[in-house]
Each structure stands twice: as structure tokens, then as C-alpha cells.
Scaffold this active site. Structure first.
Site, PDB file in Angstrom:
ATOM      1  N   HIS A 413       0.859  -1.133   0.237  1.00  0.00           N
ATOM      2  CA  HIS A 413       0.035   0.008   0.020  1.00  0.00           C
ATOM      3  C   HIS A 413       0.826   1.114   0.146  1.00  0.00           C
ATOM      4  O   HIS A 413       1.743   1.081   0.585  1.00  0.00           O
ATOM      5  CB  HIS A 413      -1.006  -0.051   1.244  1.00  0.00           C
ATOM      6  CG  HIS A 413      -1.894  -0.967   1.118  1.00  0.00           C
ATOM      7  ND1 HIS A 413      -3.280  -0.732   0.356  1.00  0.00           N
ATOM      8  CD2 HIS A 413      -1.997  -2.223   1.725  1.00  0.00           C
ATOM      9  CE1 HIS A 413      -4.177  -1.803   0.724  1.00  0.00           C
ATOM     10  NE2 HIS A 413      -3.415  -2.657   1.374  1.00  0.00           N
ATOM     11  N   CYS A 425     -13.388   3.352   8.955  1.00  0.00           N
ATOM     12  CA  CYS A 425     -12.410   2.308   8.688  1.00  0.00           C
ATOM     13  C   CYS A 425     -12.955   1.108   8.042  1.00  0.00           C
ATOM     14  O   CYS A 425     -13.853   0.535   8.313  1.00  0.00           O
ATOM     15  CB  CYS A 425     -11.722   1.884   9.974  1.00  0.00           C
ATOM     16  SG  CYS A 425     -10.414   0.805   9.500  1.00  0.00           S
ATOM     17  N   CYS A 441      -5.310   1.911  -3.990  1.00  0.00           N
ATOM     18  CA  CYS A 441      -6.638   1.281  -4.122  1.00  0.00           C
ATOM     19  C   CYS A 441      -7.583   1.862  -3.291  1.00  0.00           C
ATOM     20  O   CYS A 441      -8.780   1.504  -2.963  1.00  0.00           O
ATOM     21  CB  CYS A 441      -6.482  -0.198  -3.379  1.00  0.00           C
ATOM     22  SG  CYS A 441      -5.823  -0.191  -1.835  1.00  0.00           S
ATOM     23  N   CYS A 449      -4.884  -0.530  12.074  1.00  0.00           N
ATOM     24  CA  CYS A 449      -5.517  -1.391  11.244  1.00  0.00           C
ATOM     25  C   CYS A 449      -4.621  -2.033   9.991  1.00  0.00           C
ATOM     26  O   CYS A 449      -5.102  -2.747   9.125  1.00  0.00           O
ATOM     27  CB  CYS A 449      -6.724  -1.293  10.811  1.00  0.00           C
ATOM     28  SG  CYS A 449      -7.903  -0.827  12.208  1.00  0.00           S
ATOM     29  N   CYS A 456      -3.175  -4.728  -1.506  1.00  0.00           N
ATOM     30  CA  CYS A 456      -3.260  -3.667  -2.322  1.00  0.00           C
ATOM     31  C   CYS A 456      -3.190  -3.860  -3.850  1.00  0.00           C
ATOM     32  O   CYS A 456      -2.292  -4.837  -4.058  1.00  0.00           O
ATOM     33  CB  CYS A 456      -2.420  -2.665  -2.011  1.00  0.00           C
ATOM     34  SG  CYS A 456      -2.581  -0.955  -3.246  1.00  0.00           S
ATOM     35  N   ILE A 672      -3.627  43.227  14.746  1.00  0.00           N
ATOM     36  CA  ILE A 672      -2.920  42.679  15.623  1.00  0.00           C
ATOM     37  C   ILE A 672      -1.442  42.493  14.953  1.00  0.00           C
ATOM     38  O   ILE A 672      -0.406  42.366  15.761  1.00  0.00           O
ATOM     39  CB  ILE A 672      -3.294  41.394  16.312  1.00  0.00           C
ATOM     40  CG1 ILE A 672      -3.535  40.287  15.514  1.00  0.00           C
ATOM     41  CG2 ILE A 672      -4.420  41.830  17.292  1.00  0.00           C
ATOM     42  CD1 ILE A 672      -3.935  38.848  16.197  1.00  0.00           C
ATOM     43  N   GLY A 673      -1.262  42.464  13.878  1.00  0.00           N
ATOM     44  CA  GLY A 673       0.173  42.159  13.081  1.00  0.00           C
ATOM     45  C   GLY A 673      -0.091  42.494  11.762  1.00  0.00           C
ATOM     46  O   GLY A 673      -1.320  42.270  10.944  1.00  0.00           O
ATOM     47  N   VAL A 680      -3.136  40.453   9.948  1.00  0.00           N
ATOM     48  CA  VAL A 680      -3.707  39.470  10.829  1.00  0.00           C
ATOM     49  C   VAL A 680      -4.440  40.514  11.769  1.00  0.00           C
ATOM     50  O   VAL A 680      -4.092  41.463  12.399  1.00  0.00           O
ATOM     51  CB  VAL A 680      -2.547  38.639  11.791  1.00  0.00           C
ATOM     52  CG1 VAL A 680      -3.300  37.819  12.547  1.00  0.00           C
ATOM     53  CG2 VAL A 680      -1.590  38.016  10.622  1.00  0.00           C
ATOM     54  N   ASP A 786      10.408  29.592   7.175  1.00  0.00           N
ATOM     55  CA  ASP A 786      10.539  30.933   7.726  1.00  0.00           C
ATOM     56  C   ASP A 786      10.542  30.893   9.185  1.00  0.00           C
ATOM     57  O   ASP A 786       9.981  31.662   9.746  1.00  0.00           O
ATOM     58  CB  ASP A 786       9.281  31.935   7.096  1.00  0.00           C
ATOM     59  CG  ASP A 786       9.652  33.460   7.344  1.00  0.00           C
ATOM     60  OD1 ASP A 786      10.790  33.723   7.282  1.00  0.00           O
ATOM     61  OD2 ASP A 786       8.828  34.026   7.583  1.00  0.00           O
TER      62      ASP A 786
END
Length: 950
Positions: A413, A425, A441, A449, A456, A672-673, A680, A786
Site C-alpha cells: 500500500h 475504517c 486502491c 489496522c 493492495c 494585531i499584526g 492579521v 521561515d
């Protein structure tokens, strides 16, 4: 305090009551901290992750040590000297929190009614009887007995066991999975229905379907013994077990044989006598008389098998065994063999539907090999050739309208980590938020699991050439690249030849009608070094060296050159120590200084100039929208060269819709920025959030594509040291990223606050938190690009990393900049690795720079320097000097800062000129842990407070 450092003489000597209480309280503080971390890992982190499981195991082992330590301290005090306070150690409620016993059970137990020592003296049955009186269930009893057994062994051994013996061995359930607090038992196990050999082989193909189904609801574990093929050339499922015989549960080896098929088996039909029925003795089953074949005997339709011939025996009462002939390993250039496909009156398609078994029908047979429920043709079988051969095996023709998954390669897989709002699942049937998805697949399952997942298989579809089958990889669908003209499915023909296994054609085409598309990580950027600079012309005047330094072990570098010389060599910056090589057709190296028309010198040639952006106090962004992952793939255009197929809505677009937040629902507050990625704001969206607005042009598709690509990368990060991504606004012109609001201050401001004391212990703790977060991002395939102190928030010992990955869209956000200017923010250059410094150029977008995991490590070294020097390196020097020194590997004078040897060694490792010599974040964590710790003196006020409490 580590109990492993305690000698045997210390363990045996008695303790006074006061000293025992002091030690128990100290250990209790460590227990409280460890339990808090353990519960955080169990509830807030993805427990299916291997790293999380390892951390949980480590914390559980530590807690066992701590409880054993308290028991030892209590044991050293005589019974007549003990008081009620000492008898309260160790605390039973804390042990129940480790075992994850429900709070309702704890509330039923009155204080002093039951102690941990009482449970240790009981047997397993007595423990179950005792706690069941208070409402505990069987699962909790089993976990409690397992934990008590571990603690009992550790306490009786005196702490001399190995590390493995400190680990609690949680009990397993019927499905073979651990019944621990992290992985609770599953109510309904995954029922794997396999094919088994019948004790008796019927004489006709129709009798293969005449059997009784097993008891409904019961798990069916039937081992694949062999697949029988009747004298008729049609493929028929094997006969069932007779009534009265039960199938055996597969052994671990047999399960592995079922899940791991052979690479290139050959299929031949041979005569096999009837198998021996299993024997019963004392309600236990013995293995069948005929031993099961090894995993190499299983049938799988993959390239490289020989033609199927009818058995020479014409005795129809005998079954025909599909076996494998011994053949050497398949080579890369082995010629594929033909498989002729016909229809026959003896095929399984002609069996009446009422006689087919729901358990061993053709549908279940195919779904067993492929791992999916395939589409069955609704039309009768069609003959593909007019001439029939008596020596060929006939199977029904596939439906030309529906792509099939019946033929596939048994391969590993290709799992990628995923996050779903609601998903089930495939293996265990339980719901999940985090999990894995196979790119081949499309299997979706928990991380735990994967060992139980079926094999596959790649989808095989037909090209226009009827003589070949083309194996295609899973082709992603780009979120912004529309698919072109769909093909006609009538062009798909039946194939008579299987392709070579190890050769993939260049003209592969995407898979039609796949459920969704998966992707490869695009967060990482390849780190390709630039081509070295050409030599100087003889006529060039050798300039004077810039900032000569005694620390530089290299030769002196020439810096100022005429601009005309740079234009002559395609605007390339010259590093004289680099050995020149001829130019290649790839992108030429770039210049980092810019020509301007003012201040002409040197015969009228303009100097090259760098534009340095001023520092803004609003540059510190209060938090960043990110949640990233490993699963966005760029479209492979070469796969679309021939044709494209219509597809359903891609999984990428579905994910974007799930994370899309309507802009009207946001309440935008104060600014604020402000940084290179946008502004921001403090806002509200179901609570306080940080909103980063991205300003792009309305019709710029590149910017929109880059923005969506980053959103796809952010959506799967979940770590305590990484900012929480909550969603994004993806409807132009309102583009925004919404994250949780980071508390505290940026590390940039904390370091420069003279009132805050940063000793060795605190700087190491901050660095360890950053290393944890960066190691997690790298494990997810995400580069920060950064990393600096302005993108790290610090609040009461907790570190949160922001702005990771956003650097990829910074280039397109600055499309209006001047072409002859290189915009450099204050303090940015000292965080760049030398290989990036050498690539800086005004005509190179910032998102095209060769960032890598090694460059993130270099940036961490700058933060490590900043934590001790409380300032950036090369702070007082101009940008030109910083570029030159860092591009050539020069470092600041560390002796002026007063760093210790261990601290400077870490810095030099991170700042290594060759990127391969820089350590990984995992290795950095080990180096930080080995730093000498500064212990408190006995006169420290903390010791007086502790004694006053006693």
C-alpha cells in the site's frame, strides 16, 4: 530524581517518616505531571500515530517506576512510625487514571476503603470481584490486572528489571488488538471470509455452490488451502465445508500468507486428490490431513504467469488444483506471456443464480483477491475470438462499459496520512478522524489496522491497443486544472497480453471513475544547489575585500563588481572560491544585488544595490493559519498527454469544501499584526481566533492555486507546539486563513526583554519545544521555510510555532515589486542557509528558493544563537556584508557571547556549511537533552518552602 541511579544500599536502609514523606511528595509531583501529559496524549493527539504510541508507552513506564518508588519509600518506614499522610501514598485514584477506569467507579470508592497495596496483594479473580462491586466492567478489570501485574513485578524485583519489563502489557481482545486505554476493544471484529478447501470435491461445477452458510454473525476464519478448478474451463469457486466441520482460525503465519501474495506466481492446473477432513478431539480441531500450502501457492492474477492449459486427466470426478510451478525470479525485461480469454458453457456465469453461494460466489471470490467489491457485468459473456482452443482456460469477458478491478498487482500500500470529518475504517468498521489512505486502491483505515488490511492492487485498464493491458498508477486530480475531452469507452477492448511488471510506459492515462483522487506531498521543495559562477574576465579590476575577518578560514573574497559584468553573465553573483563549470541549459545562477541608475562609478557602470525593508513592530503576527499534511499532489501532465477521462468530484475539492469558512461568519476586530503574508486581525468565529487576510488579484490564477495548495497542506497538523488550523475563506476576493489565537508574546520580544531571565534550563526548554514542533512538521513532510523568533510564541513555558509553509505564497503576493530590486526584511538574511543565500536574485521568486529540512535546521541555529546572545547575528552589519559572509560560510565571533562548549557545539552543527552535515531535529533533541543541567542550590528559596510545608 531518577530511581535508576539509586544504589542497592540506599534501597535497603530504613528511612525516617519525614524523609519518606518528602520523597513521596516529590515523586507525587512527578506523577501528577506525567499523568497530565499521558491524558493529553490520549485525548488530544492522534493515538494511531507511532510517535504518539511510543510517547504513551514511555510515560506509562515512568509512572510504573514512580509508583514503585513510593511503595519502596513507604516500605522502608516501620509500621509503628507511619501516619495517615504516609498511608495515603501511593494514591489509588491516580493509578485508576493510568488504567483509564471510569470516574463513576472512582466515585463509588470511599476514601480509605480501598488502597493500591490491597489490590497488589489480591489475585486477579479477587481484584475483579472487588472492583466489579463498584461498577467496573470486564475490560477495566483486565486492564487493571495487567497494570497491577507489571507494578507487582517491578516492586518485587527492586527496580532491577530491564526497560521492557517496565512496560505495561495490556491485554488483547479477540481480534488480536490491544485492549489498552489508547486502543479500546472493538465491539464487532472485522470478519475476514476466506476460501477453504472442502473435505470432499463434488463431481460437477454446480455442486461447488451447494453448501450451507456458516452461522450468521459469527466470525468466519477459513484458511485458503487451494483453489480448485473443474474440468470445465470456467473459473469456479471452491466447494464449501461440509456441515459438521468447522473451519480453523488462521495462524499468524497463515494470515500473513493471505495478506502477502507472491510476486509472480505461475498458474497451472494439476489433479489433486480430495482433502482429508479435519478431526475432532476434546472440542479442539486438528489440522487437516493434507497440510496447507505455503503462501507461494496462493493464486493471484498478476503479470508473469504462464498460459493455463487443461489438465491431461479427463476424470471429471477429481478436482483440479491451481498450483505454482517453480520458476526463477522474474527479470525486468522478461517477455510477458499471453492469457487468452474465452467464454465457455462450463463457466461460472452459466450457473443458476439460486444455486450460487452468498459466501463463495464469484463476487466474493473476486473481492477477496482485489480487496474491493467489484462491478459485475449484467450482460451474458461474449466470445472474443471465433476460434476456440481446447488447451486454453476460458473466462467470461469483461463488460466494456464498466472499468474493472478484477486484475491487479499484489503490491504494498502507498499510505498517506488523512484527516476526515466523518469516515469509517474499511478494516475494523469504526469511525475515524485521522487515518491512512492508500493512493493505489483507496483503502481507508486506522494506522493500527494496516497490518490487518487486505492486499493492495493497482487498477488495470485498457488502452486502444487490444493486445496490451496498461498498468497505471493512481493519478491525482489538480484542483485548478480542468480535465479535457473524455474518451469513448467503446474504444476499450479486451486484452490478450499482460504488461511487463517493472516497466511503466510514458503514455499512462488516468484511471476513469475512481472514487476520489489522492496526492503526493507538495509541501517540500527540492533543494537543488545553484550552478557555480563563471570566472572573472581578465580585464576586470580586482576589488578590495569586504569586511576581512580573522575567523574566516577561506581565502579573501572579492565583492564589488561592475554591473555590466553581472549582465554579461546573466546577472550572477560571484563567489570566487567556487570552482567554475560550464553553463548548463538549466536556469542560470542569479545575482543578489541590483543595478540602479544612480551614483555611477567605475567607468559609468552602476553599482548593484539591495533594498532593505524597514522593521515594523506590527510585523509580529499573532498566529498563523496552518494545518498541513502530506497529501497534495501536483497534476502529472505527462499522464494526460494522450487523453483524459471524466471524473467524479476530486477528494481535494471535497477537502477544500469541508475546511471552507464563509467570510460572512467572521467577526473581524482590531489589527494585531502585519507581515509579508498579509494582515492579521483579532476576530471571532465560534470563539476567539486569528484571521489572516490574503490580498491577491482577482484574476490571478497562480496566486489562487498557491493559496489553495497551502490550505491543503495545513489541514492535518495536530501538535501542541504547532498553531491550530481552523479553516480558510477560499472565495475570492475574500481569502483568509483562520487559526487559533496564540497567547503570550513572540519569542522575539521575550528574548529582548531585559527583565526576563533566560538561564540554561529555560533556553534549553524553549529550544526543545521548538524542536518537537519542527520535528513533527518534518515528519509530516512540511517545511517551515521561515522559522524565526517572530514566528514563535512563548507563554508560561509553552511554545507555539506559526507561519509554517506560508512562505510558498510570498512570491506571488509580491508580483508588483520592482524587477531590479531584492526586497529583504530586517533580520531575514541571518536565518537563511548558505545554499539559499547563493540563490537570491531579484528575478527569482521567493517561493522558488531551494528550501529543505536542512535549511530549517540552519534557521533553528539562528534562534539558538538569539536565545543566548539576545540579538541576531551580524546585527550591526549591512545586508551586503551579511550576504557575503553567510554565503561563504563565515560565522560571528562566538567568544564575545560567552557560550559554553556544549552550547556552541550545537550552534556549529546547525550552522554547518554543507547541508548534509547538519543534524536532524531528532538528533538535535538528543543533543539538547545531554546538555548539563543547572541544579538549584540548597539555599534556594524553593527548598525552604518545601520544608515549611512538611
Amino acid at each position: 530524581m531518577d530511581e535508576e541511579n539509586m544504589t542497592k544500599s540506599e534501597e535497603q536502609q530504613p528511612l525516617s517518616l519525614q524523609k519518606a514523606l518528602q520523597q513521596c511528595e516529590l515523586v507525587q509531583n512527578m506523577i501528577d505531571l506525567s499523568i497530565s501529559n499521558l491524558e493529553g496524549l490520549r485525548t488530544k493527539c492522534a493515538t494511531s500515530n507511532d510517535l504518539t504510541q511510543k510517547e504513551i508507552r514511555t510515560l506509562e513506564s515512568k509512572l510504573v517506576k514512580y509508583f514503585s518508588r513510593q511503595l519502596s519509600c513507604k516500605k522502608k518506614v516501620a509500621l509503628q512510625e507511619r501516619n495517615a499522610e504516609l498511608d495515603g501514598f501511593p494514591q489509588l485514584r491516580h493509578w485508576f487514571r493510568i488504567v483509564d477506569v471510569r470516574k463513576e467507579v472512582l466515585e463509588e470508592i470511599s476514601p480509605g476503603q480501598l488502597s493500591l497495596e490491597d489490590l497488589l496483594e489480591m489475585t486477579d479473580e479477587q481484584v475483579c470481584e472487588t472492583v466489579e462491586k463498584y461498577g467496573a466492567n470486564r475490560e477495566e478489570c483486565a486492564r487493571l490486572n495487567a497494570s497491577l501485574s507489571c507494578l507487582r513485578n517491578v516492586h518485587m524485583s527492586g527496580g532491577n528489571l530491564s526497560k521492557q519489563d517496565w512496560t505495561i502489557q495490556w491485554p488483547t481482545t479477540e481480534t488480536g488488538k490491544e485492549n489498552n486505554p489508547v486502543c479500546p476493544p472493538e465491539p464487532t471484529p472485522w470478519i475476514r471470509t476466506h476460501l477453504s478447501q472442502s473435505p470432499r470435491v463434488p463431481s460437477k461445477c454446480v455442486q461447488h455452490y451447494c453448501h450451507t452458510s456458516p452461522t450468521p454473525g459469527a466470525p468466519v476464519y477459513t484458511h485458503v488451502d487451494r483453489l480448485t478448478v473443474d474440468a470445465y474451463p470456467g473459473l469456479c469457486p471452491p466447494p464449501p465445508l461440509e456441515s459438521g466441520h468447522r473451519s480453523l482460525p488462521p495462524s499468524p503465519r497463515q494470515r500473513h500468507a493471505v495478506r502477502t501474495p507472491p510476486r509472480t506466481p505461475n498458474i497451472v492446473t494439476t489433479v489433486t486428490p480430495p482433502g482429508t477432513p479435519p478431526m475432532r478431539k476434546k472440542n479442539k480441531l486438528k489440522p487437516p490431513g493434507t497440510p496447507p500450502p505455503s503462501s507461494r501457492k496462493l493464486i493471484h492474477l498478476i503479470p508473469g504467469f504462464t498460459a493455463l492449459h487443461r489438465s491431461k486427466s479427463h476424470e471429471f470426478q477429481l478436482g483440479h488444483r491451481v498450483d505454482e510451478a517453480h520458476t526463477p525470479k522474474a527479470k525486468k525485461k522478461s517477455k510477458p506471456l499471453n492469457l487468452k480469454i474465452h467464454s465457455s458453457v462450463g463457466s461460472c456465469e452459466n450457473i443458476p443464480s439460486q444455486q450460487r453461494s452468498p459466501l463463495l460466489s464469484e463476487r466474493s471470490l473476486r473481492s477477496f483477491f482485489v480487496g474491493h467489491a467489484p462491478f459485475l457485468p449484467s450482460t451474458p459473456p461474449v466470445h472474443t475470438e471465433a476460434n476456440f482452443s481446447a488447451n486454453t482456460l476460458s473466462v467470461p469477458r469483461w463488460s466494456p462499459q464498466i472499468p474493472r478491478r478484477d486484475l491487479g498487482n499484489s503490491i504494498k500500500h502507498r499510505f498517506s496520512t488523512k484527516y476526515w470529518m466523518s469516515q469509517t475504517c474499511t478494516v475494523c468498521g469504526k469511525g475515524m478522524l485521522f487515518g491512512l489512505k492508500c493512493k493505489n486502491c483507496k483503502l481507508k483505515c486506522h494506522n493500527k489496522c494496516t497490518k490487518e488490511a487486505p492486499p493492495c492492487h493497482l487498477l488495470i485498464i485498457h488502452r486502444g491497443d487490444p493486445a496490451r493491458l496498461v498498468r497505471t498508477e493512481s493519478v491525482p486530480c489538480d484542483i485548478n486544472n480542468p480535465l479535457r475531452k473524455p474518451p469513448r469507452y467503446s474504444d476499450l477492448h479486451i486484452s490478450q497480453t499482460l504488461p511487463k511488471t517493472n516497466k511503466i510506459n510514458k503514455d499512462h492515462i488516468p484511471v476513469p471513475y475512481q472514487p476520489d483522487s489522492s496526492s503526493n506531498p507538495s509541501s517540500t521543495t527540492s533543494s537543488t544547489p545553484s550552478s557555480p559562477a563563471p570566472p572573472l574576465p581578465p580585464s576586470a579590476t580586482p576589488p578590495s575585500p569586504l569586511h576581512p575577518s580573522p575567523q574566516c578560514t577561506r581565502q579573501q573574497k572579492n565583492f564589488n563588481l561592475p554591473a555590466s559584468h553581472y549582465y554579461k553573465y546573466k546577472q550572477q553573483f560571484i563567489f570566487p572560491d567556487v570552482v567554475p563549470v560550464p553553463e548548463t541549459p538549466t536556469r542560470a545562477p542569479q545575482v543578489i544585488l541590483h543595478p540602479v541608475t544612480s551614483n555611477p562609478i567605475l567607468e559609468g557602470n552602476p553599482l548593484l544595490q539591495i533594498e532593505v525593508e524597514p522593521t515594523s513592530e506590527n510585523e509580529e503576527v499573532h498566529d498563523e493559519a496552518e494545518e498541513s499534511e502530506d497529501d497534495f499532489e501536483e497534476m502529472n501532465l505527462s499522464l494526460l498527454s494522450a487523453r483524459s477521462f471524466p471524473r467524479k468530484a476530486s477528494q481535494t475539492s471535497i477537502f477544500l469544501q469541508e475546511w471552507d469558512i464563509p467570510f460572512e461568519q467572521l467577526e473581524i476586530g482590531e489589527l494585531i499584526g502585519k507581515g509579508r503574508f498579509g494582515q492579521v486581525y483579532h476576530g471571532r468565529w465560534h470563539g476567539e481566533v486569528a484571521i489572516r487576510l490574503i490580498d491577491i488579484e482577482r484574476d490571478n490564477e497562480d496566486q489562487l492555486k498557491a493559496f489553495k495548495r497551502e490550505v491543503m497542506a495545513y489541514r492535518q497538523t495536530r501538535h501542541e507546539n504547532v498553531v491550530l488550523f481552523m479553516g480558510a475563506c477560499m472565495s475570492p476576493p475574500h481569502l483568509a486563513i483562520i487559526t487559533s489565537l496564540c497567547k503570550g508574546r513572540t519569542l522575539y520580544s521575550v528574548v529582548r526583554d531585559a527583565k526576563i531571565v533566560l538561564d540554561v534550563n529555560k533556553t534549553r526548554q524553549i529550544a526543545q519545544e521548538i524542536v518537537k514542533g519542527m520535528g513533527y512538521l518534518h515528519a509530516k513532510g512540511i517545511l517551515h521555510k521561515d522559522l524565526k523568533s517572530k514566528n514563535v510564541f512563548y507563554d508560561n513555558g509553552k511554545v507555539v510555532i506559526t507561519d509554517f509553509g506560508l512562505f510558498s505564497i510570498s512570491g506571488v503576493l509580491q508580483a508588483g515589486r520592482r524587477e531590479d530590486k531584492l526586497r529583504i526584511q530586517n533580520g531575514w538574511l541571518c536565518h537563511l542557509a548558505p545554499e539559499i543565500i547563493r540563490q537570491l536574485s531579484p528575478d527569482t521568486e521567493e517561493d522558488k528558493l531551494p528550501f529543505s529540512k536542512h535549511s530549517d535546521v540552519f534557521a533553528l541555529g539562528t534562534i539558538w544563537y538569539e536565545l543566548h546572545a539576545r540579538e541576531w547575528p551580524f546585527k550591526t552589519q549591512p545586508a551586503e556584508a551579511i550576504i557575503w559572509q553567510m554565503g561563504t560560510g563565515m560565522k560571528p565571533n562566538l567568544s564575545q557571547i560567552g557560550m559554553g562548549k556544549e552550547i556552541s557545539d550545537i550552534l556549529l552543527f546547525c550552522w554547518a556549511f554543507e547541508q548534509e552535515e547538519r543534524p536532524t531535529f531528532t538528533k538535535l533533541m538528543d543533543m539538547l537533552e545531554k546538555l548539563p543541567k543547572r541544579n538549584r542550590r540548597l539555599s534556594h528559596p524553593g527548598h525552604f518552602w518545601k520544608s515549611a510545608e512538611l
